[in-house]
Design a protein around this motif. Structure first.
Motif, PDB file in Angstrom:
ATOM      1  N   ALA A 130       0.822  -1.204   0.000  1.00  0.00           N
ATOM      2  CA  ALA A 130       0.000   0.000   0.000  1.00  0.00           C
ATOM      3  C   ALA A 130       0.855   1.252   0.000  1.00  0.00           C
ATOM      4  N   VAL A 131       2.009   1.198   0.708  1.00  0.00           N
ATOM      5  CA  VAL A 131       2.860   2.369   0.831  1.00  0.00           C
ATOM      6  C   VAL A 131       3.557   2.694  -0.486  1.00  0.00           C
ATOM      7  N   GLY A 132       3.973   1.653  -1.248  1.00  0.00           N
ATOM      8  CA  GLY A 132       4.786   1.847  -2.437  1.00  0.00           C
ATOM      9  C   GLY A 132       4.273   2.886  -3.416  1.00  0.00           C
ATOM     10  N   PRO A 133       3.116   2.648  -4.081  1.00  0.00           N
ATOM     11  CA  PRO A 133       2.601   3.620  -5.048  1.00  0.00           C
ATOM     12  C   PRO A 133       2.316   4.977  -4.405  1.00  0.00           C
ATOM     13  N   ASP A 134       1.785   4.964  -3.174  1.00  0.00           N
ATOM     14  CA  ASP A 134       1.466   6.209  -2.493  1.00  0.00           C
ATOM     15  C   ASP A 134       2.731   7.002  -2.211  1.00  0.00           C
ATOM     16  N   LEU A 135       3.793   6.336  -1.809  1.00  0.00           N
ATOM     17  CA  LEU A 135       5.044   7.023  -1.512  1.00  0.00           C
ATOM     18  C   LEU A 135       5.633   7.621  -2.782  1.00  0.00           C
ATOM     19  N   THR A 136       5.569   6.893  -3.877  1.00  0.00           N
ATOM     20  CA  THR A 136       6.043   7.438  -5.149  1.00  0.00           C
ATOM     21  C   THR A 136       5.299   8.717  -5.483  1.00  0.00           C
ATOM     22  N   GLN A 137       3.983   8.710  -5.314  1.00  0.00           N
ATOM     23  CA  GLN A 137       3.177   9.891  -5.617  1.00  0.00           C
ATOM     24  C   GLN A 137       3.515  11.049  -4.685  1.00  0.00           C
ATOM     25  N   ARG A 138       3.701  10.756  -3.408  1.00  0.00           N
ATOM     26  CA  ARG A 138       4.010  11.819  -2.444  1.00  0.00           C
ATOM     27  C   ARG A 138       5.365  12.447  -2.740  1.00  0.00           C
ATOM     28  N   LEU A 139       6.336  11.629  -3.087  1.00  0.00           N
ATOM     29  CA  LEU A 139       7.652  12.162  -3.454  1.00  0.00           C
ATOM     30  C   LEU A 139       7.577  12.945  -4.762  1.00  0.00           C
ATOM     31  N   ARG A 140       6.804  12.444  -5.700  1.00  0.00           N
ATOM     32  CA  ARG A 140       6.638  13.136  -6.979  1.00  0.00           C
ATOM     33  C   ARG A 140       6.055  14.533  -6.740  1.00  0.00           C
ATOM     34  N   GLU A 141       5.018  14.608  -5.930  1.00  0.00           N
ATOM     35  CA  GLU A 141       4.381  15.903  -5.649  1.00  0.00           C
ATOM     36  C   GLU A 141       5.324  16.833  -4.903  1.00  0.00           C
ATOM     37  N   ALA A 142       6.138  16.280  -3.992  1.00  0.00           N
ATOM     38  CA  ALA A 142       7.089  17.103  -3.244  1.00  0.00           C
ATOM     39  C   ALA A 142       8.140  17.705  -4.172  1.00  0.00           C
ATOM     40  N   ILE A 143       8.578  16.935  -5.143  1.00  0.00           N
ATOM     41  CA  ILE A 143       9.562  17.436  -6.107  1.00  0.00           C
ATOM     42  C   ILE A 143       8.919  18.480  -7.016  1.00  0.00           C
ATOM     43  N   GLN A 144       7.722  18.209  -7.487  1.00  0.00           N
ATOM     44  CA  GLN A 144       7.062  19.128  -8.403  1.00  0.00           C
ATOM     45  C   GLN A 144       6.704  20.456  -7.737  1.00  0.00           C
ATOM     46  N   SER A 145       6.412  20.430  -6.449  1.00  0.00           N
ATOM     47  CA  SER A 145       6.053  21.660  -5.731  1.00  0.00           C
ATOM     48  C   SER A 145       7.259  22.341  -5.105  1.00  0.00           C
ATOM     49  N   ALA A 146       8.462  21.850  -5.427  1.00  0.00           N
ATOM     50  CA  ALA A 146       9.726  22.461  -4.983  1.00  0.00           C
ATOM     51  C   ALA A 146       9.997  22.292  -3.496  1.00  0.00           C
ATOM     52  N   GLU A 147       9.351  21.305  -2.840  1.00  0.00           N
ATOM     53  CA  GLU A 147       9.751  20.976  -1.475  1.00  0.00           C
ATOM     54  C   GLU A 147      11.182  20.450  -1.456  1.00  0.00           C
ATOM     55  N   PHE A 148      11.538  19.768  -2.541  1.00  0.00           N
ATOM     56  CA  PHE A 148      12.913  19.340  -2.750  1.00  0.00           C
ATOM     57  C   PHE A 148      13.451  20.115  -3.957  1.00  0.00           C
ATOM     58  N   ALA A 149      14.565  20.783  -3.774  1.00  0.00           N
ATOM     59  CA  ALA A 149      15.119  21.651  -4.817  1.00  0.00           C
ATOM     60  C   ALA A 149      15.920  20.845  -5.839  1.00  0.00           C
ATOM     61  N   PRO A 150      16.102  21.387  -7.044  1.00  0.00           N
ATOM     62  CA  PRO A 150      16.963  20.724  -8.029  1.00  0.00           C
ATOM     63  C   PRO A 150      18.351  20.462  -7.460  1.00  0.00           C
TER      64      PRO A 150
END
Length: 216
Positions: free
Chosen positions: A10-30
């Protein structure tokens, strides 16, 4: 199936999505390093789940692996963002054309609602809502087109260019220019005019490419 295994799945796909959103919203910088132990603690997930999520995002082009240094957020250059838009132009034109051919009465009702929301958000200057409803429109058109391959490719390309798209959304005067472009796409689909839908989509994305070049 054990509770542990079920939780990991259950965590796998959800974690991928959460990390994806964090990168896209600049929570994690380039170029920011993505340390498995830190991400495991932050998201309450196992190291194995974090590793899988990072691998997924590497395959999407959002993360890069460095020899002996782990993973970091991949920086998308403006030139690369322009290339992505050029590819999107071909795929989104196809999607718009298919949507114009396949839209049902239910689809038309949803598109009219999105049209009204675009006009309202642009007129009020609510750029957050304007950006949100544009994303909903993109998603809806992909659904209506029912073109699985184009949808899959577009979702990957959009993930890579999301940060640049976010910047564009807040360029002064951008909403006043792009809102009529989006409305033209919707109106062409409501009229079941595939050629007009394709033409309006190309014009919209050509404008995005030009704006990106000007920001380089």
């Amino acid at each position: 199936m054990s509770t542990t295994i079920a939780t990991e799945q259950a965590v796998g796909p959800d974690l991928t999505q959460r990390l994806r959103e964090a990168i896209q919203s600049a929570e994690f910088a380039p170029h920011q390093r993505l340390i498995e132990a830190d991400l495991s603690e932050r998201y309450g997930a196992s190291r194995a789940s974090v590793r899988t999520a990072l691998l997924n995002l590497t395959n999407e082009g959002l993360v890069e692996r460095l020899p002996n240094r782990g993973a970091r957020v991949r920086a998308i250059t403006v030139d690369e963002a322009v290339e992505i838009v050029e590819v999107r132009m071909e795929l989104e034109s196809l999607v718009a054309r298919k949507a114009a051919e396949k839209a049902t009465a239910k689809d038309e009702k949803a598109l009219r609602t999105l049209r009204d929301r675009i006009e309202t958000a642009a007129a009020s200057g609510d750029l957050v809502e304007y950006s949100r409803v544009n994303q909903e429109l993109d998603h809806r058109l992909r659904e209506i087109s029912d073109h699985a391959t184009a949808t899959q490719l577009l979702e990957r390309l959009r993930a890579q260019s999301a940060r640049h798209q976010f910047r564009l959304a807040f360029v002064p005067g951008r909403a006043a220019t792009s809102a009529p472009e989006h409305i033209a796409i919707i109106d062409a689909i409501l009229a079941h005019d595939p050629q007009a839908a394709e033409k309006a989509t190309r014009a919209h994305l050509a404008g995005i490419a030009d704006l990106l070049r000007s920001m380089d």
